[in-house]
Design a protein around this motif. Structure first.
Motif, PDB file in Angstrom:
ATOM      1  N   TYR A  47     -52.479  -6.270  12.388  1.00  0.00           N
ATOM      2  CA  TYR A  47     -52.519  -6.478  13.841  1.00  0.00           C
ATOM      3  C   TYR A  47     -53.051  -7.882  14.152  1.00  0.00           C
ATOM      4  O   TYR A  47     -52.498  -8.600  15.001  1.00  0.00           O
ATOM      5  CB  TYR A  47     -53.400  -5.409  14.503  1.00  0.00           C
ATOM      6  CG  TYR A  47     -53.452  -5.542  16.011  1.00  0.00           C
ATOM      7  CD1 TYR A  47     -52.476  -4.989  16.819  1.00  0.00           C
ATOM      8  CD2 TYR A  47     -54.493  -6.241  16.630  1.00  0.00           C
ATOM      9  CE1 TYR A  47     -52.514  -5.120  18.198  1.00  0.00           C
ATOM     10  CE2 TYR A  47     -54.546  -6.381  18.007  1.00  0.00           C
ATOM     11  CZ  TYR A  47     -53.554  -5.817  18.788  1.00  0.00           C
ATOM     12  OH  TYR A  47     -53.597  -5.950  20.155  1.00  0.00           O
ATOM     13  N   HIS A  51     -51.170 -10.762  15.998  1.00  0.00           N
ATOM     14  CA  HIS A  51     -51.860 -11.227  17.204  1.00  0.00           C
ATOM     15  C   HIS A  51     -51.965 -12.762  17.214  1.00  0.00           C
ATOM     16  O   HIS A  51     -51.683 -13.410  18.233  1.00  0.00           O
ATOM     17  CB  HIS A  51     -53.245 -10.574  17.242  1.00  0.00           C
ATOM     18  CG  HIS A  51     -54.125 -11.011  18.368  1.00  0.00           C
ATOM     19  ND1 HIS A  51     -53.868 -10.696  19.685  1.00  0.00           N
ATOM     20  CD2 HIS A  51     -55.280 -11.733  18.381  1.00  0.00           C
ATOM     21  CE1 HIS A  51     -54.816 -11.205  20.460  1.00  0.00           C
ATOM     22  NE2 HIS A  51     -55.684 -11.843  19.695  1.00  0.00           N
ATOM     23  N   PRO A  76     -46.478  -5.518  21.016  1.00  0.00           N
ATOM     24  CA  PRO A  76     -47.240  -4.853  19.961  1.00  0.00           C
ATOM     25  C   PRO A  76     -48.557  -5.545  19.589  1.00  0.00           C
ATOM     26  O   PRO A  76     -49.467  -4.885  19.088  1.00  0.00           O
ATOM     27  CB  PRO A  76     -46.279  -4.862  18.766  1.00  0.00           C
ATOM     28  CG  PRO A  76     -45.370  -6.027  19.018  1.00  0.00           C
ATOM     29  CD  PRO A  76     -45.213  -6.087  20.506  1.00  0.00           C
ATOM     30  N   PHE A  77     -48.661  -6.848  19.844  1.00  0.00           N
ATOM     31  CA  PHE A  77     -49.811  -7.563  19.294  1.00  0.00           C
ATOM     32  C   PHE A  77     -50.753  -8.175  20.341  1.00  0.00           C
ATOM     33  O   PHE A  77     -51.737  -8.814  20.004  1.00  0.00           O
ATOM     34  CB  PHE A  77     -49.339  -8.670  18.347  1.00  0.00           C
ATOM     35  CG  PHE A  77     -48.676  -8.138  17.099  1.00  0.00           C
ATOM     36  CD1 PHE A  77     -49.402  -7.376  16.197  1.00  0.00           C
ATOM     37  CD2 PHE A  77     -47.332  -8.399  16.828  1.00  0.00           C
ATOM     38  CE1 PHE A  77     -48.811  -6.884  15.039  1.00  0.00           C
ATOM     39  CE2 PHE A  77     -46.729  -7.906  15.677  1.00  0.00           C
ATOM     40  CZ  PHE A  77     -47.473  -7.141  14.780  1.00  0.00           C
ATOM     41  N   GLU A  80     -50.686  -4.238  23.747  1.00  0.00           N
ATOM     42  CA  GLU A  80     -51.127  -2.941  23.239  1.00  0.00           C
ATOM     43  C   GLU A  80     -52.220  -3.129  22.201  1.00  0.00           C
ATOM     44  O   GLU A  80     -52.219  -4.105  21.454  1.00  0.00           O
ATOM     45  CB  GLU A  80     -49.940  -2.194  22.616  1.00  0.00           C
ATOM     46  CG  GLU A  80     -48.918  -1.749  23.663  1.00  0.00           C
ATOM     47  CD  GLU A  80     -47.554  -1.458  23.059  1.00  0.00           C
ATOM     48  OE1 GLU A  80     -47.494  -1.110  21.873  1.00  0.00           O
ATOM     49  OE2 GLU A  80     -46.555  -1.597  23.789  1.00  0.00           O
ATOM     50  N   ASP A  82     -54.215  -2.001  18.766  1.00  0.00           N
ATOM     51  CA  ASP A  82     -53.704  -1.583  17.463  1.00  0.00           C
ATOM     52  C   ASP A  82     -53.733  -0.062  17.374  1.00  0.00           C
ATOM     53  O   ASP A  82     -54.579   0.602  17.971  1.00  0.00           O
ATOM     54  CB  ASP A  82     -54.557  -2.189  16.348  1.00  0.00           C
ATOM     55  CG  ASP A  82     -53.907  -2.023  14.974  1.00  0.00           C
ATOM     56  OD1 ASP A  82     -52.672  -1.803  14.925  1.00  0.00           O
ATOM     57  OD2 ASP A  82     -54.623  -2.129  13.978  1.00  0.00           O
ATOM     58  N   ALA A  86     -48.549   2.748  14.857  1.00  0.00           N
ATOM     59  CA  ALA A  86     -47.561   1.763  15.305  1.00  0.00           C
ATOM     60  C   ALA A  86     -46.767   1.213  14.126  1.00  0.00           C
ATOM     61  O   ALA A  86     -47.306   0.968  13.049  1.00  0.00           O
ATOM     62  CB  ALA A  86     -48.274   0.625  16.038  1.00  0.00           C
ATOM     63  N   ASP A  87     -45.503   1.016  14.383  1.00  0.00           N
ATOM     64  CA  ASP A  87     -44.613   0.392  13.420  1.00  0.00           C
ATOM     65  C   ASP A  87     -44.911  -1.103  13.424  1.00  0.00           C
ATOM     66  O   ASP A  87     -44.991  -1.708  14.495  1.00  0.00           O
ATOM     67  CB  ASP A  87     -43.176   0.639  13.904  1.00  0.00           C
ATOM     68  CG  ASP A  87     -42.241   0.835  12.739  1.00  0.00           C
ATOM     69  OD1 ASP A  87     -42.728   1.160  11.634  1.00  0.00           O
ATOM     70  OD2 ASP A  87     -41.027   0.672  12.928  1.00  0.00           O
ATOM     71  N   VAL A  88     -45.076  -1.695  12.276  1.00  0.00           N
ATOM     72  CA  VAL A  88     -45.360  -3.130  12.245  1.00  0.00           C
ATOM     73  C   VAL A  88     -44.362  -3.831  11.331  1.00  0.00           C
ATOM     74  O   VAL A  88     -43.829  -3.222  10.398  1.00  0.00           O
ATOM     75  CB  VAL A  88     -46.801  -3.422  11.756  1.00  0.00           C
ATOM     76  CG1 VAL A  88     -47.811  -3.106  12.848  1.00  0.00           C
ATOM     77  CG2 VAL A  88     -47.120  -2.677  10.480  1.00  0.00           C
TER      78      VAL A  88
END
Lengths: 158, 158
Positions: A47, A51, A76-77, A80, A82, A86-88
């Motif tokens: 994350y 980020h 996502p980064f 939201e 972490d 979550a799919d990363v």
């Protein structure tokens, strides 16, 4: 070297050192290693990796270098928190994104004169900048350099 | 404002912001709250508080501002790792040390001209500085500003 050349080069050296430390921290880690949290219940390394890429991608328009390359990273980064569910992106994908964003930033930095660094960043209007001339590009660079350090301090706890 | 005045003021603003964040983090915490580790088995807040004071105290001679005020902080907060068994100063004592050290630094900063910031720091010889003019006072300031952020990132996990 003039004082402003020396100062610009010093600030860019500080940025480059932080970027280099971040690369040592993240690149080379496996997908599995990137899934470790910095402390129990806290952000995962992956994350923080994404980020930093998202925050640095946003520097491109903020510094007047160019358009965002990867605004899709914001959801996502940035927006939201972490979540282990979550799919990363894979480590290889993140490494490619990192290199692309930092290459674009560096190309922009290379075109700036020392005086360019003292000009307003694009989130400031001319009128606001007139009353607060320290809201300049250099302030953005220093702030983001500190932001890298902030998260690397967390990564060091793993 | 000349470019070098703007750059100096921007860097000093970045330092002041980090110092202010650190003060918000540490001051006001009780002796008991300061004994919390940033993560299980990691440094306690009180150790990082004293560590920043020791590191910043060492900036006084490094920047040519003056002698160390509290070299006795090096043993417990720099040379030795944190240990829950270690005796530490009270929150009130640390706050007083913090204020003293940062007051002395600020007084020195207030006397520096922009060009002074581009001069060598005292750990560099004239000969070494001639080959590496970026080992200047500004580099020390930026490095220590990043160092604060590094540890505040850890403190934020508490």
């Amino acid at each position: 070297m003039t004082p402003e050349q020396s100062m610009t080069a010093t600030a860019l050296q500080s940025w480059a050192l932080s970027i280099s430390r971040a690369e040592k921290t993240f690149s080379g880690l496996s997908d599995e290693a990137l899934r470790r949290p910095v402390a129990p219940g806290k952000n995962r390394l992956v994350y923080l990796y994404g980020h930093l890429i998202a925050v640095h991608d946003a520097m491109l328009p903020l510094l007047g270098i160019g358009e965002r390359l990867h605004p899709e990273l914001d959801a996502p980064f940035l927006k939201e928190a972490d979540s282990a569910a979550a799919d990363v992106p894979s480590a290889a994908t993140l490494k490619a994104l990192w290199d692309e964003v930092h290459g674009a930033l560096q190309a922009g930095f290379d075109r700036f004169s020392p005086t360019d660094w003292t000009q307003r960043h694009t989130a400031m209007s001319d009128a606001d900048f007139a009353t607060n001339p320290l809201r300049n590009r250099l302030a953005v660079l220093l702030s983001r350099t500190g932001h890298i350090a902030y998260h690397l301090g967390q990564c060091a706890l793993v």
